[in-house]
Design a protein around this motif. Structure first.
Motif, PDB file in Angstrom:
ATOM      1  N   ASN A 292       1.560   0.945  -0.934  1.00 24.11           N
ATOM      2  CA  ASN A 292       2.080   1.548   0.278  1.00 24.11           C
ATOM      3  C   ASN A 292       3.348   2.290  -0.134  1.00 24.11           C
ATOM      4  O   ASN A 292       4.337   1.666  -0.497  1.00 24.11           O
TER       5      ASN A 292
ATOM      6  N   LYS B  96       5.241   3.940   1.766  1.00 20.43           N
ATOM      7  CA  LYS B  96       6.209   3.977   2.874  1.00 20.43           C
ATOM      8  C   LYS B  96       6.788   5.393   2.951  1.00 20.43           C
ATOM      9  O   LYS B  96       6.044   6.358   2.749  1.00 20.43           O
TER      10      LYS B  96
ATOM     11  N   HIS C  97       1.468  -2.652   9.913  1.00 21.45           N
ATOM     12  CA  HIS C  97       2.425  -3.096   8.900  1.00 21.45           C
ATOM     13  C   HIS C  97       3.661  -3.685   9.588  1.00 21.45           C
ATOM     14  O   HIS C  97       4.057  -3.224  10.654  1.00 21.45           O
TER      15      HIS C  97
ATOM     16  N   GLU D 173       6.700  -3.316   9.174  1.00 21.85           N
ATOM     17  CA  GLU D 173       7.763  -2.355   9.516  1.00 21.85           C
ATOM     18  C   GLU D 173       7.422  -1.599  10.791  1.00 21.85           C
ATOM     19  O   GLU D 173       8.307  -1.237  11.567  1.00 21.85           O
TER      20      GLU D 173
ATOM     21  N   GLU E  27       0.889 -10.249   4.552  1.00 20.59           N
ATOM     22  CA  GLU E  27       2.205  -9.877   4.038  1.00 20.59           C
ATOM     23  C   GLU E  27       3.278 -10.604   4.855  1.00 20.59           C
ATOM     24  O   GLU E  27       3.652 -10.130   5.935  1.00 20.59           O
TER      25      GLU E  27
ATOM     26  N   ALA F 202       8.944 -11.867   2.937  1.00 18.58           N
ATOM     27  CA  ALA F 202       8.746 -11.570   1.511  1.00 18.58           C
ATOM     28  C   ALA F 202       8.782 -10.068   1.216  1.00 18.58           C
ATOM     29  O   ALA F 202       8.756  -9.651   0.058  1.00 18.58           O
ATOM     30  N   ILE F 203       8.829  -9.252   2.264  1.00 14.85           N
ATOM     31  CA  ILE F 203       8.684  -7.798   2.083  1.00 14.85           C
ATOM     32  C   ILE F 203      10.029  -7.099   1.868  1.00 14.85           C
ATOM     33  O   ILE F 203      10.999  -7.389   2.560  1.00 14.85           O
ATOM     34  N   GLY F 204      10.042  -6.172   0.941  1.00 16.54           N
ATOM     35  CA  GLY F 204      11.161  -5.230   0.824  1.00 16.54           C
ATOM     36  C   GLY F 204      12.373  -5.761   0.082  1.00 16.54           C
ATOM     37  O   GLY F 204      12.359  -6.857  -0.484  1.00 16.54           O
TER      38      GLY F 204
ATOM     39  N   GLY G 216       3.983  -8.338  -0.589  1.00 18.29           N
ATOM     40  CA  GLY G 216       5.342  -8.811  -0.301  1.00 18.29           C
ATOM     41  C   GLY G 216       6.017  -9.221  -1.601  1.00 18.29           C
ATOM     42  O   GLY G 216       5.672 -10.261  -2.171  1.00 18.29           O
ATOM     43  N   SER G 217       6.928  -8.366  -2.096  1.00 19.16           N
ATOM     44  CA  SER G 217       7.643  -8.649  -3.350  1.00 19.16           C
ATOM     45  C   SER G 217       6.720  -8.984  -4.522  1.00 19.16           C
ATOM     46  O   SER G 217       7.084  -9.791  -5.394  1.00 19.16           O
ATOM     47  N   VAL G 218       5.554  -8.383  -4.525  1.00 17.38           N
ATOM     48  CA  VAL G 218       4.692  -8.530  -5.712  1.00 17.38           C
ATOM     49  C   VAL G 218       5.378  -7.769  -6.845  1.00 17.38           C
ATOM     50  O   VAL G 218       5.832  -6.641  -6.659  1.00 17.38           O
TER      51      VAL G 218
ATOM     52  N   PHE H 240      -1.417  -5.675  -2.379  1.00 20.45           N
ATOM     53  CA  PHE H 240      -0.905  -4.509  -1.673  1.00 20.45           C
ATOM     54  C   PHE H 240       0.582  -4.428  -2.027  1.00 20.45           C
ATOM     55  O   PHE H 240       1.380  -5.272  -1.591  1.00 20.45           O
ATOM     56  N   ILE H 241       0.930  -3.456  -2.842  1.00 18.74           N
ATOM     57  CA  ILE H 241       2.237  -3.484  -3.510  1.00 18.74           C
ATOM     58  C   ILE H 241       3.127  -2.351  -3.019  1.00 18.74           C
ATOM     59  O   ILE H 241       2.684  -1.215  -2.860  1.00 18.74           O
ATOM     60  N   GLY H 242       4.387  -2.662  -2.805  1.00 21.19           N
ATOM     61  CA  GLY H 242       5.380  -1.646  -2.479  1.00 21.19           C
ATOM     62  C   GLY H 242       6.143  -1.275  -3.736  1.00 21.19           C
ATOM     63  O   GLY H 242       5.614  -0.604  -4.630  1.00 21.19           O
ATOM     64  N   ARG H 243       7.385  -1.759  -3.815  1.00 21.80           N
ATOM     65  CA  ARG H 243       8.325  -1.295  -4.850  1.00 21.80           C
ATOM     66  C   ARG H 243       7.774  -1.334  -6.273  1.00 21.80           C
ATOM     67  O   ARG H 243       7.997  -0.401  -7.045  1.00 21.80           O
TER      68      ARG H 243
HETATM   69  O1  LIG Z   1       5.257  -3.761   2.384  1.00 20.54           O
HETATM   70  C1  LIG Z   1       4.647  -3.936   1.337  1.00 20.54           C
HETATM   71  C2  LIG Z   1       3.272  -3.415   1.183  1.00 20.54           C
HETATM   72  O2  LIG Z   1       2.780  -2.942   2.392  1.00 20.54           O
HETATM   73  C3  LIG Z   1       5.225  -4.658   0.204  1.00 20.54           C
HETATM   74  O3  LIG Z   1       6.474  -4.132  -0.112  1.00 20.54           O
HETATM   75  P1  LIG Z   1       7.255  -4.704  -1.398  1.00 20.54           P
HETATM   76  O4  LIG Z   1       6.216  -4.932  -2.467  1.00 20.54           O
HETATM   77  O5  LIG Z   1       8.237  -3.631  -1.764  1.00 20.54           O
HETATM   78  O6  LIG Z   1       7.914  -5.986  -0.961  1.00 20.54           O
END
Ligand SMILES: O=C(CO)COP(=O)(O)O
Length: 258
Positions: A11, A13, A98, A100, A170, A174-176, A215-217, A235-238
């Protein structure tokens, strides 16, 4: 993890410009050629980038999805995008609910349900995000919370449509940037609970629905999540916004987790 395909996606974002996104996709195309077809990749960029990036992934199996959509087909909804518009771009994936969106734009479970139903009606795969917040977890109602969110999200979704549903668990806490990575044992329990609910609702079909973890993967913890029986992907963000970091994760999955 079961013996189904592993879904690995990111994602984006609101983080990338179009030129950054295109550069990333160019590199991801090269990586994809070296991966097993048991890995299914997807990217969820911002709306204005969907069309060019969809073109950029042509000839590959990389999926492009939208971060959100309205449930109506058209109308006076300034700033919104409809399922018909997404379909016209050739997309077949949309992320819904999501945390957010829930947190900053007040999306509730009923909105999420309307969006899921609309997505499926338009033959879009719905990537439905659920997860308890920190208070739910402290108060020990994390299981109840995800059950409730998913049950509402899937109201009026018949068994024949559930093939087009992907669940992303998620946990909000744990997210962001301020997120705390979850323990794999906790993730395993939550995924088991989600699987139980899917089977209650859809019988054997519910066994097949992919349940992703997000979430913080990161590079240190992703394998612990993939080792959980009911985690079908990530499902990975950062940790995937930087292509080198995502590459490391993808190659490790390719070598050790199929
Ligand atoms: O929101 C996320 C995926 O949709 C996860 O974000 P992070 O991996 O940055 O915590």
């Amino acid at each position: 993890m079961s013996n189904q395909k592993v879904l690995l996606g990111t994602n984006w974002k609101m983080t990338k410009t179009l030129s950054e996104g295109r550069q990333y996709v160019k590199q991801l195309r090269e990586i994809e050629q070296q991966l097993s077809d048991q890995i299914e990749l997807f990217i969820i960029p911002s709306f204005p980038h969907l069309y060019p990036l969809k073109e950029d992934v042509q000839g590959t199996s990389i999926n492009i999805g939208a971060q959100n959509m309205h449930w109506e087909e058209k109308g006076a909804y300034t700033g919104e995008v409809s399922p018909v518009m997404l379909k016209e771009l050739g997309l077949d994936l949309v992320e819904i609910g999501h945390s957010e969106r829930r947190q900053y734009y007040n999306e509730n479970d009923v909105d999420v349900n309307k969006k899921v139903v609309a997505a499926l009606r338009h033959d879009l795969k719905a990537l439905v995000c659920i997860g308890e917040n920190a208070t739910d977890k402290t108060m020990n109602v994390g299981k109840e919370k995800v059950r409730q969110q998913l049950k509402i999200a899937l109201q009026h979704v018949p068994a024949e449509d559930v093939d087009n549903v992907i669940v992303a668990y998620e946990p909000v806490w744990a997210i962001g940037e301020n997120g705390l990575p979850a323990d794999a044992d906790y993730v395993a329990e939550q995924h088991d609970e989600i699987r139980k609910l899917l089977v209650e609702l859809y019988g054997n079909k519910g066994v097949e629905t992919p349940i992703l973890y997000g979430g913080s993967v990161n590079k240190r913890n992703f394998e612990s999540y993939l080792n959980c029986q009911n985690v079908s992907g990530l499902f990975i963000g950062r940790a995937a916004w930087d292509i080198d970091s995502f590459r490391d994760i993808l190659f490790t999955v390719n070598e050790h987790h199929l």
